[in-house]
Design a protein around this motif. Structure first.
Motif, short mmCIF file in Angstrom:
data_model
loop_
_atom_site.label_atom_id
_atom_site.label_comp_id
_atom_site.label_asym_id
_atom_site.label_seq_id
_atom_site.Cartn_x
_atom_site.Cartn_y
_atom_site.Cartn_z
N ILE A 75 0.90 -1.29 -0.05
CA ILE A 75 -0.13 -0.10 0.03
C ILE A 75 0.58 1.26 0.55
N PRO A 76 2.14 1.28 1.08
CA PRO A 76 3.05 2.47 0.28
C PRO A 76 3.49 2.68 -0.59
N TYR A 77 3.78 1.94 -1.64
CA TYR A 77 4.06 1.59 -2.62
C TYR A 77 3.00 2.32 -3.54
N LEU A 78 1.73 1.69 -3.42
CA LEU A 78 1.17 2.19 -4.33
C LEU A 78 0.42 3.71 -4.28
N ARG A 79 0.51 4.47 -3.10
CA ARG A 79 0.43 5.38 -2.54
C ARG A 79 1.61 6.62 -3.14
N ARG A 80 2.60 6.18 -3.05
CA ARG A 80 4.00 7.06 -3.49
C ARG A 80 4.06 7.25 -5.08
N LYS A 81 2.97 6.28 -5.64
CA LYS A 81 3.27 6.95 -6.73
C LYS A 81 2.01 7.60 -7.34
N ILE A 82 0.96 8.19 -6.12
CA ILE A 82 0.45 9.08 -6.61
C ILE A 82 0.28 10.31 -5.45
N GLY A 83 0.61 11.23 -6.27
CA GLY A 83 0.63 12.93 -5.40
C GLY A 83 -1.28 13.52 -5.71
N MET A 84 -1.02 13.84 -4.03
CA MET A 84 -2.13 14.33 -3.32
C MET A 84 -2.05 15.80 -3.72
N VAL A 85 -3.61 16.67 -3.54
CA VAL A 85 -3.32 18.20 -3.27
C VAL A 85 -4.51 18.41 -2.99
N PHE A 86 -4.61 19.34 -1.64
CA PHE A 86 -6.44 18.87 -0.72
C PHE A 86 -7.21 20.88 -0.79
N GLN A 87 -7.98 20.98 -0.43
CA GLN A 87 -8.24 22.31 -0.63
C GLN A 87 -7.45 23.13 0.51
N ASP A 88 -7.56 22.38 1.38
CA ASP A 88 -6.50 23.18 2.58
C ASP A 88 -4.56 22.56 2.41
N HIS A 89 -4.04 23.16 2.16
CA HIS A 89 -2.92 23.04 1.71
C HIS A 89 -2.03 21.93 2.17
N ARG A 90 -2.36 22.26 3.85
CA ARG A 90 -1.66 21.44 4.80
C ARG A 90 -0.29 21.44 4.88
N LEU A 158 0.46 9.84 -11.37
CA LEU A 158 -0.58 9.90 -10.70
C LEU A 158 -1.13 11.64 -10.08
N LEU A 159 -1.21 12.66 -10.17
CA LEU A 159 -2.09 13.69 -8.87
C LEU A 159 -3.22 13.59 -9.42
N LEU A 160 -3.87 13.48 -7.66
CA LEU A 160 -5.16 13.71 -7.82
C LEU A 160 -5.35 15.13 -6.95
N CYS A 161 -5.97 15.70 -7.16
CA CYS A 161 -6.38 17.29 -6.27
C CYS A 161 -8.13 16.43 -6.07
N ASP A 162 -8.12 17.78 -4.61
CA ASP A 162 -9.75 17.52 -4.09
C ASP A 162 -10.06 18.85 -3.73
N GLU A 163 -10.33 19.80 -4.61
CA GLU A 163 -10.56 20.63 -4.59
C GLU A 163 -9.78 21.87 -4.34
N PRO A 164 -8.93 21.80 -4.90
CA PRO A 164 -7.78 22.59 -5.23
C PRO A 164 -8.05 24.03 -5.13
N THR A 165 -9.04 24.40 -5.65
CA THR A 165 -8.86 26.51 -5.80
C THR A 165 -10.34 26.25 -4.63
N GLY A 166 -10.69 25.22 -3.51
CA GLY A 166 -11.91 25.64 -2.86
C GLY A 166 -11.28 26.99 -2.03
N ASN A 167 -10.42 27.45 -2.05
CA ASN A 167 -9.75 28.20 -0.78
C ASN A 167 -9.79 29.59 -2.06
N LEU A 168 -9.87 29.48 -3.08
CA LEU A 168 -9.18 30.75 -3.63
C LEU A 168 -10.24 31.54 -4.68
N ASP A 169 -10.31 32.83 -4.99
CA ASP A 169 -10.42 33.89 -5.81
C ASP A 169 -11.03 33.05 -7.73
N PRO A 170 -11.65 33.95 -8.11
CA PRO A 170 -12.13 32.95 -9.57
C PRO A 170 -10.21 33.39 -10.33
#
Ligand SMILES: Nc1ncnc2c1ncn2[C@@H]1O[C@H](COP(=O)(O)OP(=O)(O)O)[C@@H](O)[C@H]1O
Ligand SMILES: [Mg+2]
Length: 226
Positions: A75-90, A158-170
């Motif tokens: 599983i860690p190997y799988l997750r290493r192949k996937i970049g993740m971006v969240f609404q709150d940048h963390r 692979l990059l997954l983004c969950d609401e990457p612009t949720g906190n941003l102006d247009p």
């Protein structure tokens, strides 16, 4: 690269399906928006791909492997192949922009050219000049750029983004989506979950529209094919 086959996800205490009999494929190099109102099932789809969520029924295949069947140790190997971006940048608030990016390399045990690689990544997102700034000293859009650099510095396909612009102006949202577009053109497969349908429609990319866990549209070129 990714395939969901008749995936249903029911949360134990929820009365309805978060995702119902969902099937779609994403090819290597594709850019796809997953849109729909809040609660439509967008984050659940990303969670399934990350194997943070297991399907109630159906299969999730990543690079040809049914990820509910893979060994725990993989599983860690799988997750290493996937970049993740969240609404709150963390981002880590006590680390500079550069150190936040370097941190991601250290976290996977890399030890060579950490600063150079991180700086090159910050340059790609247009923020090399802010490398010494702390998150608090950056605008929200800049913070999100650092988060994107951090997600990509390990070079995931692979990059997954969950609401990457949720906190941003247009305008800033638009810039971030353009940046993701550029990153995709360099070869990274990207899935962006967002409720910002109006923005997505302007991007003319493949768009999957979810409603109550069902795909109600899968449009090759977004809103412009109407
Ligand atoms: N951990 C959970 N437990 C119970 N229900 C959940 C959980 N996560 C999500 N849901 C429900 O599943 C549905 C889809 O949620 P989600 O995938 O977060 O939607 P979106 O990201 O499109 O807003 C919603 O009805 C939500 O309330
Ligand atoms: Mg969500």
């Amino acid at each position: 690269m990714i395939e969901l086959r008749n995936v249903t996800k029911t949360y134990a205490r929820a009365h309805t399906h978060a995702i119902k009999d969902l099937s779609f494929q994403v090819n290597e190099g594709e850019f796809i928006y997953i849109t729909g109102h809040s609660g439509a099932g967008k984050s659940t789809v990303l969670g399934l791909i990350l194997r943070r969520i297991l399907p109630t029924s159906g299969k999730v295949l990543v690079a040809g492997h049914d990820i509910s069947q893979i060994r725990q140790s993989r599983i860690p190997y799988l997750r290493r192949k996937i970049g993740m971006v969240f609404q709150d940048h963390r981002l880590l608030k006590n680390l500079s922009a550069l150190d936040n990016v370097t941190f991601a390399l250290r976290a996977i045990g890399e030890s060579e050219d950490l600063e150079q690689r991180s700086l090159a990544m910050l340059r790609q997102v247009g923020l090399a000049h802010k490398r010494k700034a702390f998150p608090m000293e950056l605008s929200l859009g800049e913070q999100q750029r650092v988060a994107i650099a951090r997600a990509l510095v390990t070079d995931p396909p692979l990059l997954l983004c969950d609401e990457p612009t949720g906190n941003l102006d247009p305008d800033t949202s638009w810039e971030i989506l353009e940046l993701l577009n550029d990153i995709n053109l360099r070869g990274t497969t990207i899935l962006v979950a967002t409720h910002a349908r109006d923005l997505v429609d302007q991007m003319r990319r493949r768009t999957l529209v979810l409603r109550h866990g069902l795909v109600i549209r899968d449009d090759e070129s977004g809103g412009f094919s109407l």
